[in-house]
Design an enzyme around this catalytic site. Structure first.
Site, PDB file in Angstrom:
ATOM      1  N   TYR A   1      -5.430 -67.039  21.401  1.00  0.00           N
ATOM      2  CA  TYR A   1      -5.316 -67.930  20.236  1.00  0.00           C
ATOM      3  C   TYR A   1      -6.502 -67.699  19.321  1.00  0.00           C
ATOM      4  CZ  TYR A   1      -1.319 -70.992  20.739  1.00  0.00           C
ATOM      5  OH  TYR A   1      -0.045 -71.489  20.749  1.00  0.00           O
TER       6      TYR A   1
ATOM      7  N   GLU B   1      -6.740 -69.254  15.694  1.00  0.00           N
ATOM      8  CA  GLU B   1      -6.555 -69.897  14.390  1.00  0.00           C
ATOM      9  C   GLU B   1      -7.820 -69.809  13.556  1.00  0.00           C
ATOM     10  OE1 GLU B   1      -5.054 -71.266  17.079  1.00  0.00           O
ATOM     11  OE2 GLU B   1      -3.551 -72.757  16.445  1.00  0.00           O
TER      12      GLU B   1
ATOM     13  N   ASP C   1       8.284 -59.025  -4.071  1.00  0.00           N
ATOM     14  CA  ASP C   1       8.648 -58.956  -2.646  1.00  0.00           C
ATOM     15  C   ASP C   1       9.111 -57.520  -2.379  1.00  0.00           C
ATOM     16  OD1 ASP C   1       9.853 -58.982  -0.159  1.00  0.00           O
ATOM     17  OD2 ASP C   1      10.798 -60.947  -0.443  1.00  0.00           O
TER      18      ASP C   1
ATOM     19  N   THR D   1       7.513 -57.442   4.469  1.00  0.00           N
ATOM     20  CA  THR D   1       7.599 -57.324   5.916  1.00  0.00           C
ATOM     21  C   THR D   1       6.911 -56.013   6.295  1.00  0.00           C
ATOM     22  OG1 THR D   1       9.788 -56.379   5.601  1.00  0.00           O
ATOM     23  CG2 THR D   1       9.691 -58.673   6.303  1.00  0.00           C
TER      24      THR D   1
ATOM     25  N   LYS E   1      10.070 -52.553   8.105  1.00  0.00           N
ATOM     26  CA  LYS E   1      11.222 -51.839   7.517  1.00  0.00           C
ATOM     27  C   LYS E   1      10.778 -50.408   7.217  1.00  0.00           C
ATOM     28  CE  LYS E   1      13.591 -55.994   5.901  1.00  0.00           C
ATOM     29  NZ  LYS E   1      12.754 -57.171   5.710  1.00  0.00           N
TER      30      LYS E   1
ATOM     31  N   ARG F   1       7.412 -56.121  13.889  1.00  0.00           N
ATOM     32  CA  ARG F   1       8.056 -57.230  13.179  1.00  0.00           C
ATOM     33  C   ARG F   1       6.963 -58.141  12.677  1.00  0.00           C
ATOM     34  NH1 ARG F   1      13.842 -56.874  13.640  1.00  0.00           N
ATOM     35  NH2 ARG F   1      13.734 -58.759  12.417  1.00  0.00           N
TER      36      ARG F   1
HETATM   37  N1  DSN Z   1      17.316 -59.149   7.112  1.00  0.00           N
HETATM   38  C1  DSN Z   1      16.627 -58.428   6.070  1.00  0.00           C
HETATM   39  C2  DSN Z   1      17.464 -57.319   5.528  1.00  0.00           C
HETATM   40  O1  DSN Z   1      18.286 -56.817   6.272  1.00  0.00           O
HETATM   41  O2  DSN Z   1      17.308 -56.915   4.381  1.00  0.00           O
HETATM   42  C3  DSN Z   1      16.177 -59.321   5.035  1.00  0.00           C
HETATM   43  O3  DSN Z   1      15.551 -60.431   5.613  1.00  0.00           O
END
Ligand code: DSN
Length: 428
Positions: A60, A62, A206, A232, A235, A241
């Site tokens: 932890y 924080e 974003d 994120t 991707k 993640r």
């Molecule tokens: N689930 C993501 C996507 O597939 O684009 C977006 O959150």
């Protein structure tokens, strides 16, 4: 089970829980033997998986920097500060927060930091490629803020920036969101900045889908133009993640306080370690080469699909994904995605702009090339994939034909192993 273990702490997964162990083995086999075209999925490198399965999961921490609410944070602090430095250096940002657990939390933190409930936000319509957290009624963003939506032009399938400007002047938003989940074209962040300036709005970019492309300079960066950038990390960026926020120095304190204690408590330190590894990897030449190939592969796949008679929204792609309009084929997105999965190709059904079908059915699919490119596939493979997709979705498609394609794909995938052979008790 190892009889000598008194605590259970030192027994491996295969010994403790054969049921979960077996499911993970099967998932590994599924990922290795399928053509994954979901554009938001990728294969995280082994280095990233190792860091995210590390002992930092036990800690932890924080707080930020040296100001933590727990003792014993020496290593957690080091890891977080390396992750921050690497994120800033990779994207040329003034400040980074690496604690958001996911993209939805990163966006929530921005709303929380910069807006009051009821403020106006102008964002891309989900039906045209936007994201749930960009103002959907069923999401907090659509419930707590007044949302104006821009979309794509019905003729070109592209965002009409003049229309966005007119909407912004009329709607007077407090924040504009540039970025999407299903938009196959380049986003003009500079123009978004100029529109935001005309109405005195914050600009949030974003870049969840295109972060890897931006890191490799194969898509223009929003960092010089946006007040805040969210992404994120799993991707195109190929990390664990999770998510990251980049911002100007003057917003750093507000953003940090919004993430913690605003909307999160304990940061996932093992995931932050894995983010640091991913940012390091994303600065390498091999990562840049992969991102360039991801875009080249998307162009090859798009051309091949068009040659097979598929309609693509906007006529093609500039990035890693494309939206296939299935209306002429007589198949729905849901049906097509199921037939493709039966054949060994994994895609997601997706609404196309002005779709008349529900989000559970849809009239489109959204193929993308990050995962297949990560495992080394190139132009010839994209042509082959388009051929398989065409056959699996053709009127002549049958269970036997799909089984035949499934076996061809299994054999083809063996030429592109994701992680290579595994020791018996390890998952990668
Ligand atoms: N689930 C993501 C996507 O597939 O684009 C977006 O959150």
């Amino acid at each position: 089970m190892t009889a000598e273990s008194l605590t259970g702490l030192d027994i491996s997964l295969d010994q403790v829980d054969p049921e979960i162990f077996q499911i993970l083995r099967e998932e590994q086999e599924r990922q290795e033997s399928s053509i994954v075209l979901i554009p938001s999925e990728n294969y995280a490198p082994l280095s990233v998986l190792e860091a995210s399965a590390s002992v930092l999961a036990n800690k932890y921490a924080e707080g930020y920097g040296d100001n933590r609410y727990y003792n014993g944070c020496r290593n957690a602090c080091k890891v977080e500060s390396i992750a921050i430095e690497r994120a800033c250096s990779l994207f040329g940002a003034e400040h980074a927060n690496v604690q958001p657990h996911a993209g939805a939390q990163a966006n929530l933190a921005i709303y929380y930091a910069l807006l009051e409930q009821g403020d106006r936000v102008l964002a891309m319509n989900l039906d045209h490629g936007g994201h749930l957290t960009h103002g959907q009624k069923i999401n907090y963003s659509g419930r707590w803020y007044e949302i104006g939506a821009y979309g794509v032009d019905p003729d070109t399938g592209r965002i009409d920036m003049d229309a966005v400007e007119s909407l912004a002047l009329e709607f007077q938003p407090r924040m504009i969101i540039a970025g999407a989940s299903a938009y196959p074209r380049t986003v003009d962040f500079e123009r978004f900045r100029s529109i935001a300036d005309q109405v005195g709005a914050y600009l949030l970019a974003d870049i969840s889908h295109i972060a890897g492309l931006i890191a490799a300079e194969v898509h223009p960066s929003p960092v010089p133009f946006a007040d805040v950038v969210t992404s994120t990390t799993h991707k195109t960026l190929r990390g664990p993640r999770g998510a990251v926020i980049l911002c100007k120095k003057e917003l750093a304190r507000r953003i940090d306080r919004a993430v913690f204690p605003g909307i999160q408590s304990g940061p996932l330190m093992h995931v932050i370690a894995a983010k640091a590894v991913a940012f390091l990897e994303a600065a390498t030449e091999r990562f840049r080469t992969t991102q360039k190939q991801t875009v080249a592969n998307a162009t090859h796949l798009a051309h091949a699909l068009i040659e097979h008679g598929f309609d693509l929204v906007s006529g093609g792609t500039d990035n890693h994904l494309m939206l296939v309009d299935l209306n002429r084929s007589g198949r729905t997105g849901a049906e097509a995605a199921d037939l493709l999965e039966e054949s060994g190709i994994v895609v997601n059904k997706n609404p196309i702009p002005f779709d008349t079908r529900s989000p559970r059915i849809t009239s489109g699919i959204r193929p993308g090339t990050p995962a297949v490119t990560s495992r080394g596939m190139g132009a010839a493979d994209m042509r082959q994939i388009a051929q398989w997709m065409h056959s699996a979705l053709s009127p002549a498609s049958s269970p036997d034909l799909r089984l035949e394609i499934r076996e061809e794909i299994r054999t083809h995938c063996q030429k592109f192993p994701v992680y290579g052979p595994l020791p018996d008790s390890k998952f990668r």
